[in-house]
Structures are given as structure tokens and as C-alpha cells.
Enzyme design. Structure first.
Site, PDB file in Angstrom:
ATOM      1  N   GLY A   3      -5.898 -18.386   0.786  1.00 34.08           N
ATOM      2  CA  GLY A   3      -6.953 -17.886  -0.080  1.00 34.08           C
ATOM      3  C   GLY A   3      -6.625 -18.136  -1.542  1.00 34.08           C
ATOM      4  O   GLY A   3      -5.684 -18.861  -1.885  1.00 34.08           O
ATOM      5  N   GLY A   4      -7.400 -17.484  -2.411  1.00 31.45           N
ATOM      6  CA  GLY A   4      -7.238 -17.711  -3.836  1.00 31.45           C
ATOM      7  C   GLY A   4      -5.975 -17.122  -4.414  1.00 31.45           C
ATOM      8  O   GLY A   4      -5.501 -17.552  -5.457  1.00 31.45           O
ATOM      9  N   MET A   5      -5.422 -16.107  -3.754  1.00 36.47           N
ATOM     10  CA  MET A   5      -4.271 -15.414  -4.306  1.00 36.47           C
ATOM     11  C   MET A   5      -3.052 -15.472  -3.403  1.00 36.47           C
ATOM     12  O   MET A   5      -1.931 -15.247  -3.858  1.00 36.47           O
ATOM     13  CB  MET A   5      -4.644 -13.951  -4.569  1.00 36.47           C
ATOM     14  CG  MET A   5      -3.646 -13.192  -5.403  1.00 36.47           C
ATOM     15  SD  MET A   5      -4.263 -11.559  -5.864  1.00 36.47           S
ATOM     16  CE  MET A   5      -4.454 -10.784  -4.289  1.00 36.47           C
ATOM     17  N   ALA A   6      -3.235 -15.749  -2.113  1.00 33.51           N
ATOM     18  CA  ALA A   6      -2.118 -15.672  -1.179  1.00 33.51           C
ATOM     19  C   ALA A   6      -2.358 -16.597   0.008  1.00 33.51           C
ATOM     20  O   ALA A   6      -3.469 -17.070   0.251  1.00 33.51           O
ATOM     21  CB  ALA A   6      -1.933 -14.232  -0.705  1.00 33.51           C
ATOM     22  N   THR A   7      -1.269 -16.842   0.741  1.00 34.22           N
ATOM     23  CA  THR A   7      -1.326 -17.595   1.987  1.00 34.22           C
ATOM     24  C   THR A   7      -0.788 -16.699   3.089  1.00 34.22           C
ATOM     25  O   THR A   7       0.190 -15.973   2.883  1.00 34.22           O
ATOM     26  CB  THR A   7      -0.478 -18.875   1.897  1.00 34.22           C
ATOM     27  OG1 THR A   7      -0.979 -19.684   0.820  1.00 34.22           O
ATOM     28  CG2 THR A   7      -0.544 -19.663   3.191  1.00 34.22           C
ATOM     29  N   VAL A   8      -1.444 -16.748   4.263  1.00 35.93           N
ATOM     30  CA  VAL A   8      -1.046 -15.909   5.387  1.00 35.93           C
ATOM     31  C   VAL A   8      -0.338 -16.769   6.426  1.00 35.93           C
ATOM     32  O   VAL A   8      -0.823 -17.851   6.783  1.00 35.93           O
ATOM     33  CB  VAL A   8      -2.259 -15.207   6.014  1.00 35.93           C
ATOM     34  CG1 VAL A   8      -1.823 -14.324   7.174  1.00 35.93           C
ATOM     35  CG2 VAL A   8      -2.991 -14.368   4.973  1.00 35.93           C
ATOM     36  N   ALA A  47      -3.865 -18.943   7.261  1.00 36.02           N
ATOM     37  CA  ALA A  47      -5.002 -19.045   6.337  1.00 36.02           C
ATOM     38  C   ALA A  47      -4.473 -19.110   4.919  1.00 36.02           C
ATOM     39  O   ALA A  47      -3.345 -18.710   4.630  1.00 36.02           O
ATOM     40  CB  ALA A  47      -5.945 -17.852   6.496  1.00 36.02           C
ATOM     41  N   ASP A  67     -13.025  -6.097  -2.445  1.00 31.78           N
ATOM     42  CA  ASP A  67     -13.241  -7.497  -2.051  1.00 31.78           C
ATOM     43  C   ASP A  67     -13.706  -7.580  -0.595  1.00 31.78           C
ATOM     44  O   ASP A  67     -13.148  -8.331   0.211  1.00 31.78           O
ATOM     45  CB  ASP A  67     -11.952  -8.298  -2.252  1.00 31.78           C
ATOM     46  CG  ASP A  67     -12.217  -9.811  -2.242  1.00 31.78           C
ATOM     47  OD1 ASP A  67     -13.383 -10.209  -2.414  1.00 31.78           O
ATOM     48  OD2 ASP A  67     -11.256 -10.575  -2.064  1.00 31.78           O
ATOM     49  N   LYS A 106       1.625 -12.029   4.465  1.00 28.64           N
ATOM     50  CA  LYS A 106       0.758 -12.474   3.375  1.00 28.64           C
ATOM     51  C   LYS A 106       1.652 -12.706   2.158  1.00 28.64           C
ATOM     52  O   LYS A 106       2.189 -11.756   1.582  1.00 28.64           O
ATOM     53  CB  LYS A 106      -0.306 -11.414   3.087  1.00 28.64           C
ATOM     54  CG  LYS A 106      -1.447 -11.937   2.227  1.00 28.64           C
ATOM     55  CD  LYS A 106      -2.539 -10.898   2.072  1.00 28.64           C
ATOM     56  CE  LYS A 106      -3.801 -11.497   1.480  1.00 28.64           C
ATOM     57  NZ  LYS A 106      -4.602 -12.197   2.468  1.00 28.64           N
TER      58      LYS A 106
END
Length: 660
Positions: A27-32, A25, A141, A47
């Protein structure tokens, strides 16, 4: 372009330990990523913070601090944090890998949900937040993307502390800013950037609203419009969209999402107790519980009077706001989706969200220098155009009736009362509407339709259920294919030794055969590993009874043969077949057990003198015992012997001679 192969992190070994696999996945701050912990040989979720964040010393410091705090949370509903690291500026967290889906997937597929199901999903989320709030940790969040549903149904909350780490960054892109997912953002985070446990309660309340209705309570063309509504508009009762929702569930949602944080539950534990009361009322089938509703009801009217705004004003004002390119030089994404992140200076957004600051469209500015005649002319023309439009357009239309939950026959009659027709266009499964009833219409209830028009119907086929096939006796591959063919999903496969079922064959399943289950339900298999291999222990030299007992306890069948042996004492194992190696239960192990040396014939020593008799018997392998007769003549001749000559006796046994 293949994003997996073009991703420079895929295949890389971070911190000399974590082999980065496929991307899960972003997101706005990180990739998993899915990754292999090469040290412990286990799969983890990695992450990885986006490029550049690791260069920010303050962010890196706060990231480590928040990761340590999150790692202290040990709870079955919290995604465990195993490790954190910095690989040459690449900041990452190693976390528990949870195969399954997110709550967002369930919202898309199954919402709106019944209050019971919605609260069933919310309860473990609150349980995780209870543990966090008890430890002094605020999530900041909470949203469906951060709630994971494992394949076994376990609910786990992820990303504790990351939002706080991001707001503490010294990076010029985030310093002093508010960062969060705008649809679930508490009003106080918008106005002053300060969060506490009640901020998580607000987000959880928004989450509950979305589970109940399938929609978010606030919407807009830009994130700032949504943020405006969080500050100035109360969350409406979910029963506005789903009429069957009881009043006490409405009150629960509105208590959790009160704009004044002092009116919300103090933390997740208090909210959880309220949820438990509501669940009990639902279990009793109560359509209303005035006492419970009264306990949960927020004095909404008093709040509106204090703030000076009501729903109508705040919503219309937010809708009238332009979709700005930015506030104070901070950019906002246009046409936000469900996971848009808002990054705003709290002081600037607080100023921008004041009702008096709402920008008026340029077309609304008064033009100076126009005369009264011009104004009258415009009004007359507008009136004529409006009248013509009414005759041409509005007069030919009516509003579609509400046909949901009716049968096709009843719907046809109701539509026919106002001259409309119906047409069945689609049949689909429904968890909430029984088979044969209408789920939805096109156009929907209250929407415009020509007075002679046709309403398209979507009719329920009832709950989507599938029977679990018989899987025992099939190979693992065949069972997996059978599961896929029936719209189910293969769950955990347990491999167990079985003495009666060949390796690779299924001998256990859950649910049982012909059980009716939902689409994509998990089916668990138990597959045989075949007979358990047993290492054969060497019993050579051991006593017969000891060797036989040891082998039988391992599950072997023991066969014993006897043989004379000059070297192995009687009753001990001479040899074993097989002596070592791997065998299986009920296999035969042969033991050859010693009977001692072979019997020998006793020599005849009668009439021999004593010395000759001793020599002859000793040479034959016997011991000699000398006795004198009752009438000792001192002749030293053997008068008798026992055993007698020719008798077969064991070597080493004693022969007694009587002398005269």
C-alpha cells in the site's frame, strides 16, 4: 524481475522472532508479508512500514501509541494486533493472518449487489467500528482494501490507527498533512484534517454506495478533483444507477454521507441501528416505508442553500478543474486508481477547493483587441460548421433503448420499433438477473447508435452454481483435485482419528453431496488419521481384575492364560505380551496370571513319632498342626493325619496330625 526474490525483507528475521515470508500486499504506507512467529510457531501477517518512516522519531512514537490502542481492540470483526517492533529503523506490526480475500475482490466480482447482500457485508464492518468508537479509536481509512473476508466468511477490519499515526509524523513529507484514500475521505478531513467517529461513518456510507452500485459516487482526473466533490457535492442516491433500490436505502446512504457531519449518525453504533431497521424492512419485502424513509432523510435542499452550491454546479466545476501537478508544492498522482492516497496540507487544499479558485482553461481567456466583425465572422463560421456536423453526424444517429431485464424476443421487438437490430454476443452468469434475460447491452441505454445499427446483447445464464461432488472415500489428494475440477475451493481440512477409515482417506465433507453452491464456495473436508495409536501400559504384577479392566478401557481385547508360579502370588499377572509399545483399538493383549505354586503330594507320617512327622511335613513345604487324641497314652506317635497321605495340596497349607 521477481519481486519476491528481489525484496530484501523476504527471508529476513525481524526482531529476532519473525521470519519474513512472501509478500501479500503493498500500500501507500506499508507492505504486508506472510511471516512465521518462530517463538510461538504460528503464521502472522507482518505489516512493515516503508523505508524512512522508522527514522522519524515522532512517527515512531505515535506509531507505537496507535499500535497499543489497536491491540486493545479485541473483537471478532477486528484483525487482532499481536505485537509491534522496531528492527533498526524497520517499523512493523505483527497481526492476525487472515487467509481469504478483500472486500475489493468481492466488489469487482459481484457488484452491484442487492441491498440485502450489501448490508449483510456492511454489518460486521460497523460492528468492528462500534468496538473502536466505544474505545475512543477512529479508523480514518475505511475502504474495501481494509476489509478482509476470511475463507470461512468472517469479515474483519484491519489497520486501525495507522492513518492517524501517519498524519502525526514529523517527517517533512507528511508533517501537518492530510493522508487518506481520496475516494472514501470525509469532507472534514479534506477541509481541516480533523476526524471523529462521524468521519468513519461517512467512509462506511461511501463503501455502502459502492457495494450497491459498483461505482464510487465521486470521480475525477486527479485526487484533488475527487476531494473537491466530497466537499461541495452531495453523494447521489444509489437508485440513480440501480432503479430497484428502495427509497429508505437511498436515505440511509445519504444520511451516512451527509457533508455536514452534524447530520450524520453520531457514531457506528447509531449507524448500525439504522442499518438494522433497513434490513428488517428489506426482509419484509417492503418497496417503500415512508416512516423509515422520513426518519433517515437528510434535509439535502437546506444543506445546498446553506452552502451556496448544488450538484450541477459543483460537479461541473470539479470537472472543469485542471489536473494539477501539485498544490502548494505537494504532488498528486495522475489518473488515480481505486487505492490512490492523497497527501495534502489542509489549509492549502481548503483554499484550493473554494469555487472561486477554480482555474479557467487558458483557451477561455478573452482576447483583447478583437473587433466586432471578427467576432461575428467566427460566430457565422461556427454556425455553419455546427449545421454541417448535425447533418453528417447527429442526424444519422439515435439513442439505444434500455433492453436490460428483457428477453431476447422482447428486446428484438423493442429495438425493431426504431429500426435497430439485436445480436447475442455473450452469455454470462448473474446473481441478480434470471436466466434468459439481458444483463447488459453495447451500446448501453441512452448511448448513440446509428439508426440502422445493431445492439450487442449480454444474456444471463442465471446464478453460477455447481454441485458438490461426492468426496468421501477418496484420498485427500484426489478430493482436492475433484474440488478444483468443479470450480469450487478447498477450505479447511480437519484430520481426525477413525477406527474404520484408513489414514489419508476423506470420511466427512461440508456441504453435502449434490448441494448447489456458488463458484469458489469453500468445501470443508474431514480426513482420517487412521486408528488412534494407544500406548500399552505394563500390568505385570498387578491383580488380574485390575489389569484386565485397565486394558479394556483403553480399547484393547484381553486374553488371559493361567500358570503356576513359585514367585508370583496367585491371581497376579506373571507376564504380558506385548508388555509395552504402541497398539490400536481391538488389538489383543495377552496376560499370564499366576495360579500360585504347583500342588504337592502330602507325605505319609502315620506311626511316625511327632518330631519325625513334623520334620517330614515341613520339608515337603507344609505347615504342621498337632492334636492329641481322646485317649492320650503319651506315646507321641501319629495315629492319623489330615489331609491323608497321597493327597495333592498347596504348598504352605496346614497338615493336622493326631498323636497318641
Amino acid at each position: 524481475m521477481d519481486t519476491q526474490t528481489s525484496d530484501p525483507l523476504v527471508g529476513r528475521l525481524l526482531d529476532g522472532r519473525y521470519r519474513v515470508g512472501s509478500r501479500v500486499a503493498k500500500g501507500g504506507m506499508a507492505t504486508v508479508y506472510e511471516a512465521l512467529d518462530t517463538r510461538l510457531d504460528r503464521i502472522v501477517a507482518l505489516k512493515v512500514m516503508h523505508s524512512g518512516l522508522g527514522d522519524d522519531a515522532e512517527f515512531a512514537r505515535r506509531f507505537v501509541q496507535e499500535a497499543r490502542s489497536a491491540a486493545r481492540l479485541s473483537h471478532p470483526n477486528v484483525v487482532a494486533v499481536f505485537d509491534q517492533g522496531d528492527d533498526n529503523g524497520t517499523l512493523f506490526l505483527a497481526m492476525e493472518y487472515v487467509p481469504g480475500r478483500t472486500l475489493r475482490d468481492l466488489v469487482r466480482q459481484f457488484s452491484p449487489m442487492s441491498p440485502s447482500r450489501a448490508l449483510e457485508l456492511l454489518t460486521p464492518v460497523l460492528s468492528a467500528l462500534c468496538a473502536a468508537h466505544d474505545a475512543g479509536i477512529v479508523h480514518r481509512d475505511i475502504k474495501p482494501e481494509n476489509v478482509l473476508i476470511a475463507n470461512d466468511g468472517t469479515v474483519k477490519v484491519a489497520d486501525f490507527g495507522l492513518a492517524r499515526a501517519s498524519t502525526a509524523s514529523g517527517n517533512t513529507a507528511t508533517q501537518g498533512m492530510l493522508m487518506g484514500t481520496v475516494s472514501y475521505l470525509a469532507p472534514e478531513l479534506v477541509t481541516d484534517g480533523r476526524a471523529d467517529a462521524r468521519s468513519d461513518v461517512y467512509s462506511a456510507g461511501i463503501l455502502l454506495y459502492e457495494l450497491l452500485t459498483g461505482e464510487k459516487p465521486h470521480s475525477g482526473e486527479s485526487p484533488i478533483q475527487v476531494a473537491y466533490q466530497h466537499v461541495h457535492a452531495d453523494v447521489p442516491p444509489p437508485s440513480r444507477l440501480e432503479a430497484s433500490i428502495p427509497p429508505y436505502v437511498d436515505a440511509l446512504v445519504q444520511r451516512a454521507t451527509a457533508r455536514d457531519r452534524d447530520l450524520r449518525p453520531a457514531d457506528a453504533r447509531v449507524f448500525s441501528r439504522q442499518v438494522n431497521r433497513v434490513r428488517s424492512a428489506l426482509d419484509e419485502g417492503l418497496q417503500d416505508d415512508p416512516e423509515l424513509t422520513g426518519d433517515l432523510t437528510v434535509p439535502i435542499q437546506a444543506m445546498r442553500q446553506d452552502s451556496g452550491y448544488d450538484d450541477g454546479y459543483s460537479r461541473s466545476a470539479a470537472a472543469a478543474m485542471p489536473a494539477p501537478a501539485g498544490v502548494g508544492g505537494v504532488a498528486f498522482p495522475q489518473n488515480p486508481g481505486h487505492n490512490d492516497t492523497i497527501v495534502v496540507e489542509p489549509e492549502l487544499i481548503a483554499s484550493a477547493l473554494k469555487p472561486g479558485s477554480v482555474a479557467r482553461p487558458p483557451a477561455a481567456k478573452r482576447r483583447r483587441g478583437r473587433g466586432l466583425a471578427t467576432l461575428l465572422a467566427v460566430l457565422l463560421i461556427a454556425g455553419a460548421v455546427g449545421t454541417a456536423a448535425w447533418f453528417v453526424g447527429v442526424q444519422r444517429y439515435t439513442h439505444a433503448p434500455n433492453l436490460v431485464n428483457l428477453t431476447e424476443v422482447a428486446a428484438s421487438a423493442k429495438a425493431g420499433e426504431i429500426g435497430l437490430k439485436i445480436e447475442k454476443r455473450e452469455s454470462t452468469f448473474s446473481e441478480t438477473v434470471r436466466a434468459g434475460l439481458i444483463i447488459a447491452t453495447d451500446p448501453g441505454a441512452g448511448e448513440r447508435i446509428r439508426k440502422t445499427g445493431t445492439i450487442g446483447l449480454t444474456v444471463s445464464k442465471g446464478p453460477e452454481r455447481y454441485g458438490v461432488p461426492k468426496l468421501t472415500g477418496l484420498s485427500q489428494e484426489a478430493a482436492s483435485q475433484a474440488i478444483e475440477n468443479t470450480n469450487l475451493r478447498l477450505g479447511k481440512i480437519s484430520t481426525v482419528y477413525n477406527e474404520n477409515v484408513p489414514a489419508g482417506v476423506v470420511f466427512g465433507q461440508y456441504p453435502k453431496v449434490n448441494t448447489s453452491v456458488k463458484r469458489d464456495a469453500l468445501v470443508l473436508l474431514t480426513v482420517s488419521k487412521g486408528k488412534r495409536p494407544i500406548t500399552v501400559p505394563d500390568q505385570t504384577g498387578k491383580r488380574q481384575i485390575q489389569a484386565k479392566t485397565a486394558l479394556r478401557r483403553l480399547g484393547f481385547t484381553v486374553k488371559i492364560d493361567l500358570a503356576f508360579s513359585e514367585k508370583v502370588p496367585e491371581g497376579r499377572v506373571i507376564s504380558q505380551d506385548p508388555r509395552t509399545g504402541i497398539r490400536y483399538t481391538r488389538d489383543t493383549i495377552k496376560l499370564l496370571v499366576s495360579k500360585g505354586p504347583a500342588l504337592r503330594e502330602v507325605p505319609n507320617v502315620r506311626s511316625k513319632n511327632v518330631e519325625d512327622a513334623k520334620r517330614i511335613l515341613t520339608a515337603a513345604g507344609f505347615k504342621v498342626e498337632i492334636r492329641r487324641g481322646p485317649f492320650d497314652l503319651h506315646l507321641n506317635l501319629v495315629a492319623a493325619q489330615n489331609p491323608t497321605a497321597g493327597t495333592m495340596a498347596k504348598p504352605g497349607s496346614t497338615v493336622t496330625i493326631t498323636i497318641l
